[in-house]
Design an enzyme around this catalytic site. Structure first.
Site, PDB file in Angstrom:
ATOM      1  CE1 TYR A  85      -2.349   3.417   2.244  1.00 25.81           C
ATOM      2  CE2 TYR A  85      -3.688   2.547   0.451  1.00 25.81           C
ATOM      3  CZ  TYR A  85      -3.421   3.544   1.365  1.00 25.81           C
ATOM      4  OH  TYR A  85      -4.211   4.663   1.397  1.00 25.81           O
ATOM      5  CG  ASP A 135       5.994   3.914   0.164  1.00 26.60           C
ATOM      6  OD1 ASP A 135       4.795   3.648  -0.061  1.00 26.60           O
ATOM      7  OD2 ASP A 135       6.340   4.785   0.975  1.00 26.60           O
ATOM      8  CE  LYS A 176       2.504   5.792   7.449  1.00 24.73           C
ATOM      9  NZ  LYS A 176       1.120   5.751   7.938  1.00 24.73           N
TER      10      LYS A 176
HETATM   11  P1  KE4 Z   1      -0.748   8.891   3.588  1.00 24.12           P
HETATM   12  O1  KE4 Z   1      -1.242   9.439   2.257  1.00 24.12           O
HETATM   13  O2  KE4 Z   1      -1.814   8.116   4.327  1.00 24.12           O
HETATM   14  O3  KE4 Z   1      -0.038   9.949   4.449  1.00 24.12           O
HETATM   15  O4  KE4 Z   1       0.438   7.847   3.271  1.00 24.12           O
HETATM   16  C1  KE4 Z   1       0.147   6.780   2.400  1.00 24.12           C
HETATM   17  C2  KE4 Z   1       1.152   5.660   2.627  1.00 24.12           C
HETATM   18  C3  KE4 Z   1       2.186   5.504   1.722  1.00 24.12           C
HETATM   19  N1  KE4 Z   1       3.109   4.528   1.879  1.00 24.12           N
HETATM   20  C4  KE4 Z   1       3.053   3.681   2.935  1.00 24.12           C
HETATM   21  C5  KE4 Z   1       4.104   2.619   3.074  1.00 24.12           C
HETATM   22  C6  KE4 Z   1       2.027   3.816   3.907  1.00 24.12           C
HETATM   23  O5  KE4 Z   1       1.990   2.957   4.966  1.00 24.12           O
HETATM   24  C7  KE4 Z   1       1.059   4.819   3.753  1.00 24.12           C
HETATM   25  C8  KE4 Z   1      -0.087   5.005   4.731  1.00 24.12           C
HETATM   26  N2  KE4 Z   1      -0.192   4.034   5.760  1.00 24.12           N
HETATM   27  C9  KE4 Z   1      -1.514   3.776   6.311  1.00 24.12           C
HETATM   28  C10 KE4 Z   1      -1.358   2.724   7.403  1.00 24.12           C
HETATM   29  N3  KE4 Z   1      -1.455   1.423   6.863  1.00 24.12           N
HETATM   30  C11 KE4 Z   1      -2.179   5.011   6.791  1.00 24.12           C
HETATM   31  C12 KE4 Z   1      -3.409   4.773   7.644  1.00 24.12           C
HETATM   32  C13 KE4 Z   1      -4.645   5.228   6.949  1.00 24.12           C
HETATM   33  O6  KE4 Z   1      -4.803   4.981   5.732  1.00 24.12           O
HETATM   34  O7  KE4 Z   1      -5.482   5.831   7.661  1.00 24.12           O
END
Ligand code: KE4
Length: 429
Positions: free
Chosen positions: A143, A235, A263
């Site tokens: 993801y 990533d 993050k």
């Molecule tokens: P954001 O767009 O949510 O800031 O980041 C996306 C993203 C990109 N790459 C990786 C490896 C990530 O884990 C994420 C986002 N992680 C999720 C947790 N599994 C965010 C939680 C959510 O979607 O509310």
């Protein structure tokens, strides 16, 4: 769940889809009503009914120092008195950029954005601009945010809701995305074409639960990209400054072409970043033909929070402490599960971990999906009632922070032991 969270959830669902601003928060993966969080401090979160939990989510990774670290709070308060946003360059953006490129040598230049999704979306565009190719390769269960091109066999919420693809994404877009099993270099080689602009990978998978790279996997991706003239995108939105100050690329000694971050570099404030060699980044507007922009990119409050967070992490013993405490927790949980005869797989890298309810091993999306989600949901709710806030999905990673003290770890082990005993009994009859 407490009556205040119940009524807030009812009210929220009237005006917000599912009552949440990000799907996984709605507890669809485990059922029931999510506690509405009122405040947090250190290793604890407090909900609208003033129930207290040991927090194992940490806002899905950013809160590595724990909640409301005094140095971070002071930095944000000070920045807030000087202005929230200017839409103009600031010295603080240079300072956090210098901290990032110093910590992650594969990034000679970095561009700040406002989320991990923006970071990966921009990284794909940069790879396509640099190579003139269109196809992207990702991994089943990976993801990378809700980028159209990457919502193919996606992990995190997509997998939790058994919707690894998304409505509204044209098949013409996803036709350019190849997805293969994680940790499977043979599958990568077989699927590779001469049109692959980039392979994007979570160097430690965190969105199908925590799954470490098998020995040689990341190195193999590097070699395949070099052979094919494709770029390797790590990533590190989740692993950056999490598994080591230099990220997973430092831990596993792998040099990507492009890195994405998020993050932790914002310390809990909205942020993302992508970076690469100077040569690649000189393709990015206003220097080059690849366009990317953002009204709030480099926002002074987010940068203040991130700079303060990275300053505390740099030259600290936090990573050693996190390794010691999380491995102690792992040992305690393994012993408890064995004592009660509950088959589990515990995957961990540093302070990111997942307890899978399956014999295992769990090395990819398919084996992660062998987990007993009903048993996980039961474990989740029993732990919640014991005052432990876990990620509300079997296919997510949990996190500890520098604020998780020895006493927290001992309490977590004790509570997990009690809960695993109950789960063992309920599933034996
Ligand atoms: P954001 O767009 O949510 O800031 O980041 C996306 C993203 C990109 N790459 C990786 C490896 C990530 O884990 C994420 C986002 N992680 C999720 C947790 N599994 C965010 C939680 C959510 O979607 O509310």
């Amino acid at each position: 769940m407490g009556k205040n969270s119940e009524s807030l959830f009812q009210r929220a669902q009237e005006v917000i889809p599912g009552g949440v601003n990000s799907p996984v928060r709605a507890f669809r993966g485990v059922g029931g009503t999510p506690p509405f969080i009122d405040m947090a401090l250190g290793s604890r979160v407090f909900d609208a009914d003033n129930l207290q939990y040991i927090d194992c989510v940490g806002s899905w990774g950013p809160m590595i120092l724990g909640h409301c670290h005094r140095y971070v709070v002071e930095a944000v308060k000070k920045a807030a008195t000087r202005g929230f946003s200017f839409g103009a360059p600031t010295a603080a953006e240079i300072e956090i950029a210098e901290m990032i490129v110093q910590a992650v040598p594969s990034m000679e230049m970095v561009r700040l954005v406002n989320s991990g999704t923006e970071a990966t979306m921009s990284a794909l565009r940069l790879a396509r601009a640099a190579t003139g190719r269109n196809t992207i390769m990702k991994f089943d269960g990976g993801y990378h945010g809700h980028v159209d091109s990457l919502l193919v066999k996606a992990g995190s919420g997509g997998a939790t809701f058994n919707l690894p693809d998304s409505a509204g994404v044209p098949k013409e877009v996803t036709a350019l995305t190849l997805s293969v099993p994680y940790n499977d270099l043979k599958a990568v080689r077989e699927a590779m074409t001469d049109d692959v602009a980039a392979i994007i990978v979570e160097p430690v998978a965190g969105n199908m639960g925590c799954i470490p790279p098998q020995p040689g996997f990341l190195q193999g991706l590097r070699e395949i990209c070099d052979e094919k003239g494709s770029l390797l995108i790590l990533d590190e939105v989740m692993t950056g400054f999490r598994v080591a100050y230099g990220g997973a690329q430092a831990l596993y000694d792998i040099k990507p072409d492009i890195t994405t971050l998020g993050k932790i570099i914002g310390g809990g404030m909205p942020i993302g970043a992508y970076g690469a060699s100077r040569k690649l980044m000189e393709l990015v507007s206003p220097l080059g033909p690849m366009y990317q922009a953002g009204t709030l990119s480099g926002n002074p409050l987010a940068v203040a929070s991130g700079r303060a967070t990275l300053s505390v992490l740099r030259n600290s013993s936090i990573y050693d402490d996190l390794e010691e405490r999380t491995s102690e927790f792992e040992e305690g949980v393994r012993k408890a599960a064995e004592k009660h005869g509950v088959p589990i797989t515990f995957n961990r890298v540093g302070s990111m971990w997942t307890l899978f309810f399956t014999e295992g091993p769990v090395t990819d999306f398919e084996s992660a999906n062998q987990s007993n989600r009903e048993k996980f949901a039961r474990f989740f709710h029993l732990m919640l009632s014991e005052g432990v806030y876990l990620p509300p999905s079997q296919l997510e990673a949990a996190f500890f922070s520098a604020a998780h003290a020895k006493k927290d770890i001992l309490q977590l082990i004790e509570r997990a032991d009690r809960v695993l005993k109950k789960v063992a009994w309920e599933y034996s009859t």
